[in-house]
Design a protein around this motif. Structure first.
Motif, PDB file in Angstrom:
ATOM      1  N   VAL A  91       0.842  -1.210   0.000  1.00 20.35           N
ATOM      2  CA  VAL A  91       0.000   0.000   0.000  1.00 20.35           C
ATOM      3  C   VAL A  91       0.871   1.252   0.000  1.00 20.35           C
ATOM      4  O   VAL A  91       0.636   2.184  -0.781  1.00 20.35           O
ATOM      5  CB  VAL A  91      -0.967  -0.001   1.208  1.00 20.35           C
ATOM      6  N   HIS A  92       1.876   1.289   0.850  1.00 22.78           N
ATOM      7  CA  HIS A  92       2.772   2.445   0.914  1.00 22.78           C
ATOM      8  C   HIS A  92       3.430   2.698  -0.436  1.00 22.78           C
ATOM      9  O   HIS A  92       3.457   3.826  -0.929  1.00 22.78           O
ATOM     10  CB  HIS A  92       3.833   2.236   1.997  1.00 22.78           C
ATOM     11  N   ASP A  93       3.980   1.656  -1.033  1.00 28.02           N
ATOM     12  CA  ASP A  93       4.679   1.833  -2.310  1.00 28.02           C
ATOM     13  C   ASP A  93       3.735   2.300  -3.414  1.00 28.02           C
ATOM     14  O   ASP A  93       4.099   3.140  -4.235  1.00 28.02           O
ATOM     15  CB  ASP A  93       5.388   0.542  -2.719  1.00 28.02           C
ATOM     16  N   TYR A  94       2.510   1.775  -3.440  1.00 32.05           N
ATOM     17  CA  TYR A  94       1.535   2.205  -4.450  1.00 32.05           C
ATOM     18  C   TYR A  94       1.215   3.691  -4.262  1.00 32.05           C
ATOM     19  O   TYR A  94       1.269   4.467  -5.204  1.00 32.05           O
ATOM     20  CB  TYR A  94       0.256   1.376  -4.344  1.00 32.05           C
ATOM     21  N   LYS A  95       0.873   4.074  -3.036  1.00 29.54           N
ATOM     22  CA  LYS A  95       0.392   5.431  -2.774  1.00 29.54           C
ATOM     23  C   LYS A  95       1.485   6.497  -2.835  1.00 29.54           C
ATOM     24  O   LYS A  95       1.225   7.621  -3.257  1.00 29.54           O
ATOM     25  CB  LYS A  95      -0.287   5.494  -1.403  1.00 29.54           C
ATOM     26  N   TYR A  96       2.699   6.145  -2.384  1.00 27.21           N
ATOM     27  CA  TYR A  96       3.709   7.172  -2.215  1.00 27.21           C
ATOM     28  C   TYR A  96       4.930   7.025  -3.109  1.00 27.21           C
ATOM     29  O   TYR A  96       5.524   8.013  -3.501  1.00 27.21           O
ATOM     30  CB  TYR A  96       4.139   7.249  -0.746  1.00 27.21           C
ATOM     31  N   GLU A  97       5.328   5.815  -3.403  1.00 26.88           N
ATOM     32  CA  GLU A  97       6.537   5.619  -4.193  1.00 26.88           C
ATOM     33  C   GLU A  97       6.269   5.555  -5.693  1.00 26.88           C
ATOM     34  O   GLU A  97       7.061   6.046  -6.486  1.00 26.88           O
ATOM     35  CB  GLU A  97       7.280   4.343  -3.753  1.00 26.88           C
ATOM     36  N   PHE A 142       4.287   7.072  -7.614  1.00 29.81           N
ATOM     37  CA  PHE A 142       3.956   8.316  -8.310  1.00 29.81           C
ATOM     38  C   PHE A 142       5.138   9.285  -8.349  1.00 29.81           C
ATOM     39  O   PHE A 142       5.017  10.404  -8.793  1.00 29.81           O
ATOM     40  CB  PHE A 142       2.724   8.977  -7.680  1.00 29.81           C
ATOM     41  N   LYS A 143       6.283   8.823  -7.868  1.00 27.09           N
ATOM     42  CA  LYS A 143       7.505   9.627  -7.942  1.00 27.09           C
ATOM     43  C   LYS A 143       8.249   9.275  -9.221  1.00 27.09           C
ATOM     44  O   LYS A 143       8.228   8.144  -9.678  1.00 27.09           O
ATOM     45  CB  LYS A 143       8.434   9.312  -6.762  1.00 27.09           C
ATOM     46  N   MET A 194       5.422  -0.375 -11.506  1.00 28.21           N
ATOM     47  CA  MET A 194       5.386  -0.690 -10.079  1.00 28.21           C
ATOM     48  C   MET A 194       3.948  -0.914  -9.618  1.00 28.21           C
ATOM     49  O   MET A 194       3.661  -1.881  -8.902  1.00 28.21           O
ATOM     50  CB  MET A 194       6.027   0.437  -9.263  1.00 28.21           C
ATOM     51  N   ARG A 195       3.023  -0.026 -10.029  1.00 29.96           N
ATOM     52  CA  ARG A 195       1.616  -0.168  -9.640  1.00 29.96           C
ATOM     53  C   ARG A 195       1.026  -1.464 -10.175  1.00 29.96           C
ATOM     54  O   ARG A 195       0.282  -2.157  -9.475  1.00 29.96           O
ATOM     55  CB  ARG A 195       0.805   1.040 -10.101  1.00 29.96           C
ATOM     56  N   GLU A 196       1.354  -1.818 -11.411  1.00 29.62           N
ATOM     57  CA  GLU A 196       0.846  -3.068 -11.987  1.00 29.62           C
ATOM     58  C   GLU A 196       1.342  -4.277 -11.206  1.00 29.62           C
ATOM     59  O   GLU A 196       0.582  -5.205 -10.937  1.00 29.62           O
ATOM     60  CB  GLU A 196       1.255  -3.179 -13.456  1.00 29.62           C
ATOM     61  N   SER A 197       2.603  -4.265 -10.821  1.00 27.49           N
ATOM     62  CA  SER A 197       3.181  -5.363 -10.042  1.00 27.49           C
ATOM     63  C   SER A 197       2.516  -5.470  -8.665  1.00 27.49           C
ATOM     64  O   SER A 197       2.185  -6.567  -8.198  1.00 27.49           O
ATOM     65  CB  SER A 197       4.690  -5.136  -9.899  1.00 27.49           C
ATOM     66  N   ILE A 198       2.312  -4.334  -8.030  1.00 24.40           N
ATOM     67  CA  ILE A 198       1.657  -4.301  -6.717  1.00 24.40           C
ATOM     68  C   ILE A 198       0.233  -4.832  -6.827  1.00 24.40           C
ATOM     69  O   ILE A 198      -0.207  -5.648  -6.008  1.00 24.40           O
ATOM     70  CB  ILE A 198       1.676  -2.866  -6.140  1.00 24.40           C
ATOM     71  N   MET A 199      -0.496  -4.386  -7.856  1.00 23.33           N
ATOM     72  CA  MET A 199      -1.893  -4.811  -7.995  1.00 23.33           C
ATOM     73  C   MET A 199      -1.994  -6.297  -8.341  1.00 23.33           C
ATOM     74  O   MET A 199      -2.955  -6.960  -7.938  1.00 23.33           O
ATOM     75  CB  MET A 199      -2.622  -3.948  -9.020  1.00 23.33           C
ATOM     76  N   LEU A 200      -1.037  -6.828  -9.053  1.00 24.79           N
ATOM     77  CA  LEU A 200      -1.019  -8.261  -9.335  1.00 24.79           C
ATOM     78  C   LEU A 200      -0.957  -9.042  -8.020  1.00 24.79           C
ATOM     79  O   LEU A 200      -1.699 -10.010  -7.820  1.00 24.79           O
ATOM     80  CB  LEU A 200       0.170  -8.596 -10.236  1.00 24.79           C
TER      81      LEU A 200
END
Length: 197
Positions: free
Chosen positions: A37-43, A45-46, A55-61
Motif C-alpha cells: 500500500v505504501h509503495d503504491y500510494k507514495y513511491e 507516483f515519484k 510498479m503499480r501493476e506489479s503491486i496490484m497483481l
C-alpha cells in the motif's frame, strides 16, 4: 464492526519485523501488505511515469491475487450474498487508488461495480490520516462526502466495500451512511487491504 455484517483485512499495515528483531532489540516497519500500500500510494507516483506504472501493476497483481484467494476460499460464489463492489473514495479525492483498481479487477471476475455512488466534494480535501480521532474524522468526512450516481446500485443484492487502509473506520462508516440513503436493506461487507491498530 458497525453497519457491516462482516469486515476483513488481508493483513496488518505495520508491526514487528521478526527477521530484523533480536532478543534485545525489536524493529518495527511495514509488513507485507503495508509495504504494498505504501509503495503504491507514495513511491509509484515519484519519478518516471513508465516505471511508476510498472510498479503499480506489479503491486496490484500481488494484491488482486490475495483478494482472489480470500474471496474464493472464504466466500465461494455459492455463499456470497453480495454481487456489487464499491470503492471507498479517497479522502483526498484521488482517482487512481488501490480500491478502485481492486473493484475494476473484480468486475472482470463477474461482480457489478457501483461507480461514483459516493464521492468527495471538491472543497477542503484533507488526508483522513491527518485528522485525529474517530469523532473528528466522522465530522470532517461527513461534511465532504456526498451521494453521486446511484443507478448502479439497482442491481445490487449486497455490497462489498473495498478500501486500502482501515484505521478508525470513519471513511467506511460515512460511505455506508450515504449508501443507506439508497439501499438501506441490503447486506454490506467490507474488505480492506491493511489495517492499523
Amino acid at each position: 464492526m458497525g453497519p457491516f455484517i462482516e469486515g476483513w483485512a488481508l493483513g496488518k499495515y505495520s508491526g514487528k519485523l521478526e527477521e530484523k528483531s533480536t532478543k534485545t532489540h525489536t524493529e518495527y516497519g511495514y509488513l507485507k501488505y503495508g509495504k504494498l500500500v505504501h509503495d503504491y500510494k507514495y513511491e509509484s507516483f515519484k519519478g518516471i511515469e513508465s516505471s511508476g506504472k510498472s510498479m503499480r501493476e506489479s503491486i496490484m497483481l500481488e494484491i488482486n491475487g490475495s483478494v482472489d484467494y480470500f474471496l474464493n476460499g472464504y466466500f465461494p460464489v455459492s455463499r456470497r450474498d453480495f454481487n456489487t463492489v464499491v470503492a471507498v473514495p479517497s479522502s483526498r479525492g484521488s482517482l487512481s487508488t488501490i480500491q478502485s483498481e481492486i473493484c475494476h479487477y473484480l468486475v472482470q471476475k463477474g461482480f457489478h461495480e457501483a461507480i461514483g455512488t459516493v464521492h468527495v466534494k471538491d472543497k477542503g480535501r484533507v488526508a483522513t490520516k491527518n485528522i485525529p480521532g474517530l469523532q473528528e474524522r466522522l465530522k470532517s468526512i461527513g461534511a465532504r462526502y456526498e451521494l453521486g450516481r446511484s443507478n448502479d446500485l439497482q442491481k445490487a443484492k449486497g455490497l462489498l466495500l473495498i478500501d486500502d487502509i482501515y484505521e478508525t473506520g470513519a471513511t467506511l462508516r460515512t460511505t455506508v451512511e450515504i449508501l443507506n440513503e439508497v439501499v438501506p436493506d441490503i447486506p454490506k461487507y467490507f474488505l480492506t487491504v491493511t489495517y492499523i491498530n
